[in-house]
Design a protein around this motif. Structure first.
Motif, mmCIF file in Angstrom:
data_model
loop_
_atom_site.group_PDB
_atom_site.id
_atom_site.type_symbol
_atom_site.label_atom_id
_atom_site.label_comp_id
_atom_site.label_asym_id
_atom_site.label_seq_id
_atom_site.Cartn_x
_atom_site.Cartn_y
_atom_site.Cartn_z
ATOM 1 N N ARG A 1 21.115 -10.473 12.433
ATOM 2 C CA ARG A 1 19.800 -10.441 12.892
ATOM 3 C C ARG A 1 19.804 -10.557 14.444
ATOM 4 N NH1 ARG A 1 16.573 -14.966 9.866
ATOM 5 N NH2 ARG A 1 15.260 -13.929 8.569
ATOM 6 N N GLU B 1 14.381 -7.284 10.616
ATOM 7 C CA GLU B 1 14.411 -8.033 11.804
ATOM 8 C C GLU B 1 15.886 -7.999 12.390
ATOM 9 O OE1 GLU B 1 12.714 -11.867 10.482
ATOM 10 O OE2 GLU B 1 11.125 -11.640 11.956
ATOM 11 N N ARG B 2 16.343 -6.830 12.589
ATOM 12 C CA ARG B 2 17.901 -6.805 13.072
ATOM 13 C C ARG B 2 18.090 -6.707 14.608
ATOM 14 N NH1 ARG B 2 20.246 -2.097 8.882
ATOM 15 N NH2 ARG B 2 21.333 -3.574 7.699
ATOM 16 N N GLN C 1 7.904 -20.263 20.593
ATOM 17 C CA GLN C 1 6.735 -19.009 19.924
ATOM 18 C C GLN C 1 5.797 -19.911 19.035
ATOM 19 O OE1 GLN C 1 8.407 -15.445 18.456
ATOM 20 N NE2 GLN C 1 10.391 -15.969 19.048
ATOM 21 N N ARG D 1 16.471 -8.151 17.296
ATOM 22 C CA ARG D 1 16.425 -9.256 18.312
ATOM 23 C C ARG D 1 15.933 -10.828 17.786
ATOM 24 N NH1 ARG D 1 15.833 -8.193 23.008
ATOM 25 N NH2 ARG D 1 15.544 -10.227 23.486
ATOM 26 N N GLY D 2 17.077 -10.762 16.838
ATOM 27 C CA GLY D 2 16.927 -12.298 16.002
ATOM 28 C C GLY D 2 15.732 -12.251 15.229
ATOM 29 N N ALA D 3 15.314 -13.441 14.463
ATOM 30 C CA ALA D 3 14.168 -13.745 13.508
ATOM 31 C C ALA D 3 12.948 -13.901 14.599
ATOM 32 C CB ALA D 3 14.447 -15.049 12.811
ATOM 33 N N GLY D 4 12.028 -13.061 14.140
ATOM 34 C CA GLY D 4 10.595 -13.037 15.027
ATOM 35 C C GLY D 4 10.051 -14.564 14.662
ATOM 36 N N GLY D 5 8.963 -14.730 15.269
ATOM 37 C CA GLY D 5 8.053 -16.009 15.571
ATOM 38 C C GLY D 5 7.824 -16.388 13.938
ATOM 39 N N ARG D 6 7.069 -15.606 13.212
ATOM 40 C CA ARG D 6 6.478 -16.166 12.151
ATOM 41 C C ARG D 6 7.886 -16.355 11.295
ATOM 42 N NH1 ARG D 6 6.737 -13.378 7.087
ATOM 43 N NH2 ARG D 6 5.208 -14.207 5.713
ATOM 44 N N THR D 7 9.020 -15.626 11.122
ATOM 45 C CA THR D 7 10.090 -15.878 10.370
ATOM 46 C C THR D 7 10.571 -17.496 10.805
ATOM 47 O OG1 THR D 7 10.325 -13.626 9.954
ATOM 48 C CG2 THR D 7 12.477 -15.317 9.831
ATOM 49 N N GLN D 8 10.717 -17.682 12.019
ATOM 50 C CA GLN D 8 11.251 -18.768 12.727
ATOM 51 C C GLN D 8 10.506 -20.052 12.080
ATOM 52 O OE1 GLN D 8 13.202 -19.208 16.450
ATOM 53 N NE2 GLN D 8 13.086 -16.994 16.710
ATOM 54 N N GLU D 9 9.066 -19.773 12.295
ATOM 55 C CA GLU D 9 8.017 -20.796 11.743
ATOM 56 C C GLU D 9 8.398 -21.165 10.223
ATOM 57 O OE1 GLU D 9 4.447 -19.933 14.000
ATOM 58 O OE2 GLU D 9 3.448 -21.307 12.457
#
Lengths: 240, 240, 240, 240, 240, 240
Positions: free
Chosen positions: E79, D78-79, C88, D81-89
């Protein structure tokens, strides 16, 4: 080679079709083929998949599942990640088979879903689901006719299915689970009442097979299907 | 009826097999069959599925995917919920076909994964994947032999596949996408070099078919597969 | 310190841009930078993300993926739970970089998706995807112009990217995988043809770095990007 | 250009670091930077990621999340599908930053997880999380030392972060949300106490920027970080 | 039996309700009940669930979550696969409880979401969330009234909740975590200010209980709830 | 107020318990309570949840599902994202209820899973599942005793459940679906044969209720449960 239940190689298991087994469904049939019991329920809904919206035509689809304790060992429910590969293959086969004898445009923008839930499984559940699903479908279409939802004929002819396999070098009709799990070749045939093929699916699990063997298996399947078509006719001729 | 690319009904598309197309893979083959291009990469890994742990034997499996822009329209990646029903059906077919000519015990506790990625798709991608996957598999097994991982013979004979269909009432060999999407009957045949069937998968999309038509389609498939086996032999006889 | 492929510290790998590599795409480019090969396909679709509906403007986005056997070791497909964090991050970077030189309003309510599929990966795949994606984007916009979908200029100037790193205390341009995996500092620079920065992403994997080192890395990146812009111009000046 | 809260271009918001804000955590810090409030909790656990098992070394990682009503508008959890792209970054950035000043081998096979939960968000949450996370980390390491889990020094120097941006042509330090959302250039700088860069992340949202502007932004960041390091020192010198 | 914090069997923990704790929310309350701290934020949004579209009426719902380090041990964020069974049970309970005293039709087509985030957890988080959620709800409705979104009365009376349990054979009011985890019977009671039951949820974790014990627990709950209703009234009578 | 099926307010529907309804299960029971039919199958497996490994004790758990066409309208299968909130609440209730009368340590490290599949649903499926699940559990424990897996007593007494509700101001026992969906108060009671409560779950869907009403509902439940315990005893006293 003696079969574990004493049948002759080209003999099918005792077959019973019970219409109306699901009280609230528009059409339904409990098929029992030996120890394979499949509950088929046809639901008519006023909706179609996205690609048919506005087309005026309808859709017939199938869902297949086994109760966790249908078999000797408990199997986990397919709840976490959608239907698995085997399940999807089976429900696509059932849906295609029933659509092959149906005039989808005659349904209007409606979907008939055939739920095939295996209550007990001893081999041949997908073919039993097709055979029983046809009966449920007929009654659902009859229900639609009574409601005035369809006017012209929807189903052109009967469809049914049977398995054949090669076990210890011998072709056998209508495999039980113990036979199926040791088969070198595994075949499912879906046919219409007029002796035409809808699906021919043969797989060499371990031993690729010759054209001669293929021909023998096809004829054995036709032999068994004649009896199954007879049972469908009888069941549908008896008033609900 | 004229075919859109001018072929005769029983003529296959130009076929090319390019070994070693994936630099880092243990075995690989880029198969091009007209505008159907599939990159097959065989990876050897020191692991087996759970049910084979401790058995001493190995496994051969396949994964299939299309690049999003392999076809006329862009298709979404299968990233969200795992491989869809069609994808799973295809990769199970490829895996079964390659295993049917393999001695899995000879591999030791190792897995060979055949990745079949469609770079360009114009019909017949699953059969091309089997034909090209066989070449990749052979080279992966050769690599294992050089490393001393296998000592006895692993692959008993060649395996390849082709499609046949009925379009506007005529049987056609090796369908392009435009033919495939208008076919009344759609069939995939997987055979071995010794003319035995590994898989026979025939589906009446709209018109159930007779036994005579089935026989004609099977013979047309055999005719095409002879040329494909010849191409495999030639490719494998040319040094890498 | 000698580089494993004999390059000088500020030398990029052999670069080749092949336009039109994806037959069915509106624009495409296969970029090869040493053993890093990325297939970039631009698809034009008549749809926009929800937040642009009714705005009259369009969108440019990117998807990034690696074939399972692009690298020395097989990596699993990202099929189960959507694109991972690294994927991503990369596709957001590619999308932002291409949008920074684009007039999205000129596109009308259309989306251009740049699929960047790594066929072979040896470090620097994200920067190669930006460089090649720009070429694919230009051809997709040209296709739109021919179709009459856009009238005014869409792309203001060229954009390209390169990596720089610090390996064993030395600044190196255009890292290969073996260099990248042992780098103490890892930097990706995206610039425009007019020497302006679009993205500056520098990460001290193990050793925080001084302002002087940052300045040297930025100049090394500019030096490499001049050659890359030249290759883009040459490629786009050659008729398709 | 006047800033909405009356600050000068190179002025940071009022900063407060409250150690021990999470009763049960091994180390914790509530950082408030204007209306950006992030609760940082460090948890020490006797486990490591798979790739470190048996290595004798440990790991430091971060998780980042916002309460649904941290901002002006409610955002969904964010429940699904896991942490989104921004969160993971963001959480990868926090983790890398803290690891860059840490001796992971000194931890033994233990993981320190820094949970950064945004209670109120007004821009700069990721940089505040790094600044506050450092304080939580120090206390968690102190706790480990008291328990006898570590003997040698783990953290080599302080690390902190700040944002800079270009709004209406002017470089501004420590952007509030309203400034951030209209910035032409958005930059986050992570540095160590000894004035070395750990991360340099600059993005031209709409206007690519020159080398001169980059230099001015880097100096502005250093100016702000000096005050932040002073606040960290003061906070850690005060007894818990 | 002495309680670990010295309370009498029918004594609740120190209770504090802090209105307006979430700056940007339309209504909010931080409830602290001993070491159980729950931040309740009410958000008003112009949308309703699908089944209410066009009905003219609104909806009140709740979401519940714990910060990972709210408790003695770190717990993983929910999550990956949506809220777990326990979380869903709790948020359904909170939503039902608040709806039971609300006139949903008076809201118009709007949804009030009560986010209940546990900052610190020491037992009784679900009952604290109901008690504090009621205060947040009142303020959100007041905000709606000021905006002119509602004209008639929405909330008919106060609602609050408390836990009771049986530990070592003794009925205890307002269980702490250590008491809760060793309780033979665990009960949560939701009541209105007029002493009517909204929910009665009693579970025999190990020892089924008699009708007499049930009666004693219900009376103990009523005794505690009288104090809690008093605290709600006092809090809401104090100007924000 | 007349009930739609003519029953008196405190009258339960016709009840039938059919032992051994699932051929392959270690214990099973088909319970029919009017038009509510639940197939309960108990499976004994040699495994325990992670937290019991090495403990020497076992576990009893339940899964609950409805066939898609069990009710008047077809409901979608819970295949995509795991069991929903309602399903999880129900299966946790069934599991807890059965465990409350069981000595889990006597099972050894084994799990008994009670699959409760609703074939037809007309209200009260969760309580029927508890009543029928108890019979299936008894037979599974008997099977274990015959196999020599358990030596001492496992089940201390019988457990069963019933629903009560308030419809149009009147307390009714054993609600059918039409009654349940219009009930102002909805209550489920799980009791043991010795008249002790295992679960008391009362919910005011719209009208909070007084203590007097609660007392009347509890007595009505006890009255119905006496008949249900009698049916369980009779069923279990009849040889399989």
């Amino acid at each position: 080679m003696a079969r574990s239940d004493g049948r002759k190689p080209d003999e099918i298991r005792p077959l019973r079709l019970e219409r109306g087994a699901v009280k609230y469904a528009e059409g339904s049939c409990l098929i029992t083929l030996g120890d394979t019991h499949v509950l088929c329920a046809a639901s008519v809904e006023d909706k179609v998949p996205p690609w048919l919206k506005g087309s005026g035509g309808g859709w017939i689809t199938a869902e297949y599942s086994m109760l966790p304790r249908a078999c000797l060992q408990r199997t986990a429910r397919e709840r976490e990640r959608g239907a698995g590969g085997r399940t999807q293959e089976i429900q696509r086969l059932i849906g295609r088979s029933l659509r092959s004898v149906s005039d989808l445009e005659a349904l209007g923008e409606r979907t008939i879903t055939i739920d095939c839930d295996v209550l007990r499984g001893d081999g041949g559940t997908r073919t039993a689901a097709i055979t029983g699903g046809y009966v449920a479908l007929i009654d659902a279409v009859n229900w639609m006719r009574e409601k005035g939802f369809v006017s012209r004929s929807v189903i052109s002819e009967a469809v049914a299915a049977i398995s054949i396999g090669v076990v210890m070098g011998v072709e056998l009709l209508d495999l039980k689970y113990d036979e199926d799990s040791s088969a070198a070749v595994d075949m499912n045939i879906v046919m219409t009442d007029s002796a035409k093929f809808v699906e021919v699916q043969g797989t060499a699990e371990s031993a690729p097979f010759t054209e001669q063997r293929l021909a023998r298996m096809l004829h054995m399947a036709q032999h068994g299907l004649e009896q199954i078509f007879e049972a469908q006719r009888e069941c549908l001729n008896t008033p609900l």
